[in-house]
Design an enzyme around this catalytic site. Structure first.
Site, PDB file in Angstrom:
ATOM      1  N   LYS A 178       0.864  -1.181   0.000  1.00 13.27           N
ATOM      2  CA  LYS A 178       0.000   0.000   0.000  1.00 13.27           C
ATOM      3  C   LYS A 178       0.903   1.234   0.000  1.00 13.27           C
ATOM      4  O   LYS A 178       1.484   1.606   1.015  1.00 13.27           O
ATOM      5  CB  LYS A 178      -0.916   0.001   1.229  1.00 13.27           C
ATOM      6  CG  LYS A 178      -1.958   1.096   1.184  1.00 13.27           C
ATOM      7  CD  LYS A 178      -1.603   2.160   2.196  1.00 13.27           C
ATOM      8  CE  LYS A 178      -2.395   3.413   2.152  1.00 13.27           C
ATOM      9  NZ  LYS A 178      -1.993   4.377   1.135  1.00 13.27           N
ATOM     10  N   GLY A 220       6.973   5.878   7.886  1.00 22.01           N
ATOM     11  CA  GLY A 220       6.114   7.054   7.864  1.00 22.01           C
ATOM     12  C   GLY A 220       6.263   7.826   9.152  1.00 22.01           C
ATOM     13  O   GLY A 220       7.314   7.769   9.801  1.00 22.01           O
ATOM     14  N   SER A 221       5.212   8.510   9.524  1.00 23.17           N
ATOM     15  CA  SER A 221       5.289   9.389  10.688  1.00 23.17           C
ATOM     16  C   SER A 221       5.170   8.610  12.001  1.00 23.17           C
ATOM     17  O   SER A 221       4.658   7.485  12.032  1.00 23.17           O
ATOM     18  CB  SER A 221       4.166  10.422  10.606  1.00 23.17           C
ATOM     19  OG  SER A 221       2.925   9.739  10.592  1.00 23.17           O
ATOM     20  N   VAL A 224       1.388   7.667  12.971  1.00 23.81           N
ATOM     21  CA  VAL A 224       0.806   6.501  12.294  1.00 23.81           C
ATOM     22  C   VAL A 224       1.517   5.225  12.751  1.00 23.81           C
ATOM     23  O   VAL A 224       0.877   4.200  13.016  1.00 23.81           O
ATOM     24  CB  VAL A 224       0.871   6.674  10.753  1.00 23.81           C
ATOM     25  CG1 VAL A 224       0.419   5.404  10.054  1.00 23.81           C
ATOM     26  CG2 VAL A 224       0.010   7.848  10.314  1.00 23.81           C
ATOM     27  N   GLY A 225       2.833   5.285  12.876  1.00 25.20           N
ATOM     28  CA  GLY A 225       3.582   4.110  13.344  1.00 25.20           C
ATOM     29  C   GLY A 225       3.116   3.666  14.718  1.00 25.20           C
ATOM     30  O   GLY A 225       2.910   2.468  14.972  1.00 25.20           O
ATOM     31  N   GLU A 244       9.647   2.357  10.770  1.00 26.46           N
ATOM     32  CA  GLU A 244      10.658   3.416  10.615  1.00 26.46           C
ATOM     33  C   GLU A 244       9.919   4.740  10.580  1.00 26.46           C
ATOM     34  O   GLU A 244       9.050   4.949   9.731  1.00 26.46           O
ATOM     35  CB  GLU A 244      11.440   3.224   9.312  1.00 26.46           C
ATOM     36  CG  GLU A 244      12.318   1.990   9.284  1.00 26.46           C
ATOM     37  CD  GLU A 244      13.352   1.970  10.382  1.00 26.46           C
ATOM     38  OE1 GLU A 244      13.751   3.046  10.874  1.00 26.46           O
ATOM     39  OE2 GLU A 244      13.751   0.860  10.786  1.00 26.46           O
ATOM     40  N   CYS A 267      13.851  11.775   5.916  1.00 24.40           N
ATOM     41  CA  CYS A 267      13.756  11.420   7.342  1.00 24.40           C
ATOM     42  C   CYS A 267      15.094  11.638   8.035  1.00 24.40           C
ATOM     43  O   CYS A 267      15.137  11.914   9.228  1.00 24.40           O
ATOM     44  CB  CYS A 267      13.295   9.981   7.486  1.00 24.40           C
ATOM     45  SG  CYS A 267      14.308   8.839   6.566  1.00 24.40           S
ATOM     46  N   GLN A 307       1.922  19.702   3.129  1.00 22.13           N
ATOM     47  CA  GLN A 307       3.326  19.933   3.457  1.00 22.13           C
ATOM     48  C   GLN A 307       3.610  21.433   3.492  1.00 22.13           C
ATOM     49  O   GLN A 307       4.263  21.940   4.401  1.00 22.13           O
ATOM     50  CB  GLN A 307       4.232  19.256   2.418  1.00 22.13           C
ATOM     51  CG  GLN A 307       4.508  17.804   2.674  1.00 22.13           C
ATOM     52  CD  GLN A 307       5.348  17.625   3.926  1.00 22.13           C
ATOM     53  OE1 GLN A 307       4.824  17.270   4.976  1.00 22.13           O
ATOM     54  NE2 GLN A 307       6.635  17.870   3.842  1.00 22.13           N
ATOM     55  N   GLU A 367       9.384  17.366  14.483  1.00 20.38           N
ATOM     56  CA  GLU A 367       9.785  17.119  13.096  1.00 20.38           C
ATOM     57  C   GLU A 367       9.004  18.049  12.165  1.00 20.38           C
ATOM     58  O   GLU A 367       7.780  18.039  12.156  1.00 20.38           O
ATOM     59  CB  GLU A 367       9.503  15.666  12.705  1.00 20.38           C
ATOM     60  CG  GLU A 367      10.013  15.365  11.312  1.00 20.38           C
ATOM     61  CD  GLU A 367       9.727  13.954  10.828  1.00 20.38           C
ATOM     62  OE1 GLU A 367       8.595  13.484  11.000  1.00 20.38           O
ATOM     63  OE2 GLU A 367      10.650  13.332  10.275  1.00 20.38           O
TER      64      GLU A 367
HETATM   65  P1  NAP Z   1       2.423   9.002   7.029  1.00 19.28           P
HETATM   66  O1  NAP Z   1       1.355  10.015   6.948  1.00 19.28           O
HETATM   67  O2  NAP Z   1       2.686   8.371   8.351  1.00 19.28           O
HETATM   68  O3  NAP Z   1       2.037   7.873   5.945  1.00 19.28           O
HETATM   69  C1  NAP Z   1       2.878   6.791   5.668  1.00 19.28           C
HETATM   70  C2  NAP Z   1       2.066   5.663   5.051  1.00 19.28           C
HETATM   71  O4  NAP Z   1       1.166   5.149   6.030  1.00 19.28           O
HETATM   72  C3  NAP Z   1       1.206   6.095   3.871  1.00 19.28           C
HETATM   73  O5  NAP Z   1       1.135   5.052   2.933  1.00 19.28           O
HETATM   74  C4  NAP Z   1      -0.159   6.302   4.524  1.00 19.28           C
HETATM   75  O6  NAP Z   1      -1.219   6.198   3.610  1.00 19.28           O
HETATM   76  C5  NAP Z   1      -0.155   5.147   5.505  1.00 19.28           C
HETATM   77  N1  NAP Z   1      -1.080   5.283   6.625  1.00 19.28           N
HETATM   78  C6  NAP Z   1      -1.578   6.412   7.167  1.00 19.28           C
HETATM   79  N2  NAP Z   1      -2.408   6.105   8.197  1.00 19.28           N
HETATM   80  C7  NAP Z   1      -2.431   4.755   8.300  1.00 19.28           C
HETATM   81  C8  NAP Z   1      -3.096   3.836   9.167  1.00 19.28           C
HETATM   82  N3  NAP Z   1      -3.910   4.251  10.137  1.00 19.28           N
HETATM   83  N4  NAP Z   1      -2.903   2.508   8.990  1.00 19.28           N
HETATM   84  C9  NAP Z   1      -2.082   2.056   8.007  1.00 19.28           C
HETATM   85  N5  NAP Z   1      -1.435   2.893   7.152  1.00 19.28           N
HETATM   86  C10 NAP Z   1      -1.588   4.215   7.301  1.00 19.28           C
HETATM   87  O7  NAP Z   1       3.826   9.567   6.520  1.00 19.28           O
HETATM   88  P2  NAP Z   1       4.138  10.408   5.212  1.00 19.28           P
HETATM   89  O8  NAP Z   1       3.565  11.768   5.359  1.00 19.28           O
HETATM   90  O9  NAP Z   1       3.773   9.601   4.002  1.00 19.28           O
HETATM   91  O10 NAP Z   1       5.741  10.485   5.259  1.00 19.28           O
HETATM   92  C11 NAP Z   1       6.439  11.409   6.040  1.00 19.28           C
HETATM   93  C12 NAP Z   1       6.920  10.753   7.317  1.00 19.28           C
HETATM   94  O11 NAP Z   1       7.667   9.589   7.009  1.00 19.28           O
HETATM   95  C13 NAP Z   1       7.878  11.639   8.122  1.00 19.28           C
HETATM   96  O12 NAP Z   1       7.550  11.558   9.479  1.00 19.28           O
HETATM   97  C14 NAP Z   1       9.245  11.013   7.870  1.00 19.28           C
HETATM   98  O13 NAP Z   1      10.203  11.226   8.867  1.00 19.28           O
HETATM   99  C15 NAP Z   1       8.873   9.576   7.763  1.00 19.28           C
HETATM  100  N6  NAP Z   1       9.924   8.821   7.068  1.00 19.28           N
HETATM  101  C16 NAP Z   1      10.727   8.020   7.806  1.00 19.28           C
HETATM  102  C17 NAP Z   1      11.741   7.296   7.188  1.00 19.28           C
HETATM  103  C18 NAP Z   1      12.613   6.370   7.973  1.00 19.28           C
HETATM  104  O14 NAP Z   1      13.214   5.494   7.377  1.00 19.28           O
HETATM  105  N7  NAP Z   1      12.694   6.520   9.284  1.00 19.28           N
HETATM  106  C19 NAP Z   1      11.939   7.431   5.812  1.00 19.28           C
HETATM  107  C20 NAP Z   1      11.097   8.286   5.091  1.00 19.28           C
HETATM  108  C21 NAP Z   1      10.085   8.977   5.727  1.00 19.28           C
HETATM  109  P3  NAP Z   1      -1.882   7.529   2.948  1.00 19.28           P
HETATM  110  O15 NAP Z   1      -0.827   8.137   2.103  1.00 19.28           O
HETATM  111  O16 NAP Z   1      -3.039   7.004   2.177  1.00 19.28           O
HETATM  112  O17 NAP Z   1      -2.283   8.411   4.092  1.00 19.28           O
END
Ligand code: NAP
Length: 489
Positions: A179, A232-233, A236-237, A253, A287, A334, A388
C-alpha cells in the site's frame, strides 16, 4: 504532459490488474505544476485489501518453496529492467514527488542496486549449527519466511523505500501486499509492473492504492498478515504498533530531528556543505534530513553567514529544469505545515535570518514552492528545535562546546541520524558512543546511508525490533526454527 483523460491505473491482485468495486478513483498531481495530472488510481476499499491479502496467502507456500535461483533471477531481471528505464522513471518520479531530476535519477539507480543486492541474499539465508550434550544428535537452526507481509510506505522515497522492503521480503520467500502513499501511487504501480515483467508469479506481489482510512486497518489487522513493515510518521507508526495482533511482527521506521554538531575545530567549508545538503536536499523532506545545526559559540557567526550564502545559491524550481537544485514541497499539506512552523519559530522568538516564505511569480504559482528557512537564536526547547518539520527549515542553535552540543543533540524525542564535524578523532569517537541515534556520521551530512548498512533509529524514530537495509534486513523477513536430529543411539 497531462494525462487527465487517461484510464485509471488498476490494482494488482492475484496476478490480475483489476478495478476496485468502489468505482472511485483519485489523482496524483505534480507538485511543481498543479495542472499536470500524473495519473489516476483506484480508491480501494477494505474488501480490496482483504482480497489482496488472500491472494498473497494463497501464493505464499509455492513461492516459499521456489529455489533461491528463481527468486534471485527475478530480482536481478527487475534490477536490469529498472536500470534500462532510469530516465523515464526518474522523470516520472520528479513529476509525481517533486524532487530534482538528479535526485530522482539517484533514487532509481539506488533502487535497482537494492534489487541486485537482495537477489544475492536469496542464497545467503542460513542458520547455525550448535553444540549439544545429547549424544548422536545434530542441533541446528533454519530460517523460513514469515508469510504474508504488508508493506506500507511514505511518499518521499516512493521507489527506494518500497524496494528495500519488498525485495528482501521476496528474497526470503514471503508474499507481499503493498500500500503506497496516496501522494505517489504512480511510482508504486511502475515498480509492480517491473516486478511482474521480471516474472514474479501471480499473487506474490499485490498492490492496493488509495486512502489509508479505507485500507489501512485491514493491512494491519487482517489475521492472515504475519508482518507489517511501515515507514512514515511517528503518529501513524504508533497507531499501527498498537493495532497489530500479538502474532504479527512489525518493523516501523518513523520520524527524525537530526542534528549536525559543529565544533570550533571543524573544517567550516565541509561543515557548511554538509549542513546545506542535509537540510535542503530533497526540499528538506528526508527522514535523515538535518533540521538542527548545533554550533560552537566561537564559529557560529561565520558558520551562519556561510550557510546563508550557500543557500542563496540554491536555484529553486521545477525539478525537471536543468540547474534546479531544490524542487517544490510535496503537497498543500506539506506547504501549510512548513509555513506553519516558520510562523511558530518567529512567534517563539527565534530569528528568521533567511527565507521561509512561499514563492510566487516566475512560474512558482504553479506549485508548492517555498524558500528554505534559516533560523538563528534557536533555543533547544523551542518547538522548531523539538518537533519534526519535514521541510526545508534549519534551526541553528549555539552550544558551549562538545559536552553542551552533545547534550542538546540528545535532548529530543527522536534518534534517527546525527553528524559531528570536527578534526578531533577523540571527540568524534566520544560522539559516536554517546549520541542517541541509530546512525552516526563524522564529517558527513546526516543524510545518505550505504545500501548494505543497517538503517534505523532509536526513541521515536524506529521500533527497537528489526533494522532495515543490508543483510540484517533478512532477520525481519525470516523466522528461526530450531531443529534437533537424533541419528544414532
Ligand atoms: P504518514 O502520513 O505516516 O504515511 C505513511 C504511510 O502510512 C502512507 O502510505 C499512509 O497512507 C499510511 N497510513 C496512514 N495512516 C495509516 C493507518 N492508520 N494505517 C495504516 N497505514 C496508514 O507519513 P508520510 O507523510 O507519508 O511520510 C512522512 C513521514 O515519514 C515523516 O515523518 C518522515 O520522517 C517519515 N519517514 C521516515 C523514514 C525512515 O526510514 N525513518 C523514511 C522516510 C520517511 P496515505 O498516504 O493514504 O495516508
Amino acid at each position: 504532459m497531462s494525462s487527465q483523460k487517461s484510464k485509471a491505473h488498476l490494482n494488482l491482485i492475484g496476478g490480475k490488474w483489476v478495478e476496485s468495486p468502489s468505482g472511485e478513483t483519485f489523482e496524483s498531481v505534480n507538485p511543481a505544476d498543479l495542472s499536470d495530472i500524473v495519473g489516476r488510481f483506484q480508491l480501494s476499499t477494505a474488501d480490496d485489501a482483504d482480497q489482496a491479502i488472500a491472494a498473497a496467502s494463497t501464493a505464499q507456500p509455492d513461492w516459499a518453496s521456489a529455489p533461491p535461483s528463481q527468486r534471485a533471477d527475478i530480482l536481478n531481471r527487475a534490477a536490469k529492467l529498472m536500470e534500462s528505464k532510469t530516465r523515464e522513471l526518474a522523470e516520472l518520479l520528479t513529476r509525481e514527488e517533486g524532487k530534482t531530476l538528479a535526485e530522482s535519477t539517484n533514487e532509481i539507480k539506488r533502487a535497482a542496486a537494492n534489487l541486485t543486492f537482495y537477489a544475492s541474499q536469496s542464497y545467503l539465508i542460513g542458520g547455525e549449527t550448535l553444540p549439544t550434550d545429547e549424544k548422536s544428535t545434530f542441533l541446528y537452526t533454519i530460517r523460513r519466511p514469515v508469510g504474508v507481509v504488508s508493506v506500507i510506505t511514505p511518499w518521499n522515497f516512493p521507489v527506494t523505500i518500497p524496494v528495500r522492503k519488498i525485495a528482501p521480503a521476496l528474497a526470503a520467500g514471503n508474499t507481499v501486499v503493498f500500500k503506497p502513499a496516496s501522494l505517489t501511487p504512480m511510482m508504486a504501480i511502475k515498480l509492480c509492473e517491473i516486478l511482474t515483467e521480471a516474472g514474479l508469479p501471480p499473487g506474490v506481489i499485490n498492490i492496493v492504492t488509495g486512502s489509508a482510512s479505507k485500507v489501512g486497518s485491514r493491512l494491519v489487522q487482517n489475521k492472515q498478515v504475519n508482518a507489517v513493515t511501515f515507514t512514515g510518521s511517528w503518529d501513524v507508526g504508533d497507531h499501527i504498533q498498537h493495532a497489530v495482533g500479538t502474532t504479527c511482527r512489525t518493523q516501523l521506521e518513523m520520524g527524525g530531528k537530526n542534528p549536525i554538531v559543529v565544533l570550533e575545530d571543524a573544517d567550516l567549508d565541509l561543515a557548511v556543505a554538509c549542513t546545506v545538503q542535509g537540510a535542503f536536499g530533497l526540499s528538506g523532506q528526508a527522514c535523515t534530513g538535518t533540521s538542527r545545526a548545533i554550533v560552537a559559540k566561537r564559529v557560529i557567526g561565520e558558520f551562519t553567514e556561510r550557510v546563508i550564502d550557500a543557500t542563496r545559491n540554491l536555484t529553486i524550481g521545477n525539478g525537471l529544469t536543468e540547474g534546479v537544485k531544490m524542487g517544490p514541497v510535496a503537497d498543500k499539506n506539506q506547504e501549510d505545515t512548513i509555513l506553519g512552523y516558520v510562523k511558530i519559530g518567529k512567534e517563539e522568538g527565534a530569528e528568521l535570518l533567511y527565507g521561509g516564505r512561499k514563492l510566487d511569480g516566475d512560474g512558482y504559482d504553479r506549485g508548492y514552492f517555498i524558500e528554505p528557512a534559516i533560523f538563528s537564536r534557536v533555543q533547544p526547547e523551542m518547538r522548531i528545535a523539538q518537533e519534526e518539520v519535514f521541510g526545508p527549515v534549519l534551526a541553528i542553535i549555539e552550544c558551549d562546546g562538545f559536552d553542551d552540543g552533545l547534550e542538546i543533540a540528545n535532548r529530543v524525542d527522536y534518534g534517527l541520524s546525527a553528524s559531528i564535524c570536527t578534526r578531533d578523532l577523540g571527540r568524534a569517537q566520544q560522539f559516536v558512543e554517546s549520541i542517541q541515534a541509530g546512525m552516526v556520521k563524522v564529517n558527513q551530512p546526516t543524510t545518505g546511508v550505504a545500501l548494505n548498512a543497517p538503517f534505523g533509529g532509536v526513541k521515536r524514530s524506529s521500533t527497537d525490533t528489526f533494522r532495515e537495509q543490508g543483510s540484517i534486513a533478512m532477520e525481519f523477513f525470516t523466522r528461526i526454527k530450531t531443529v534437533s536430529v537424533r541419528y544414532g543411539k
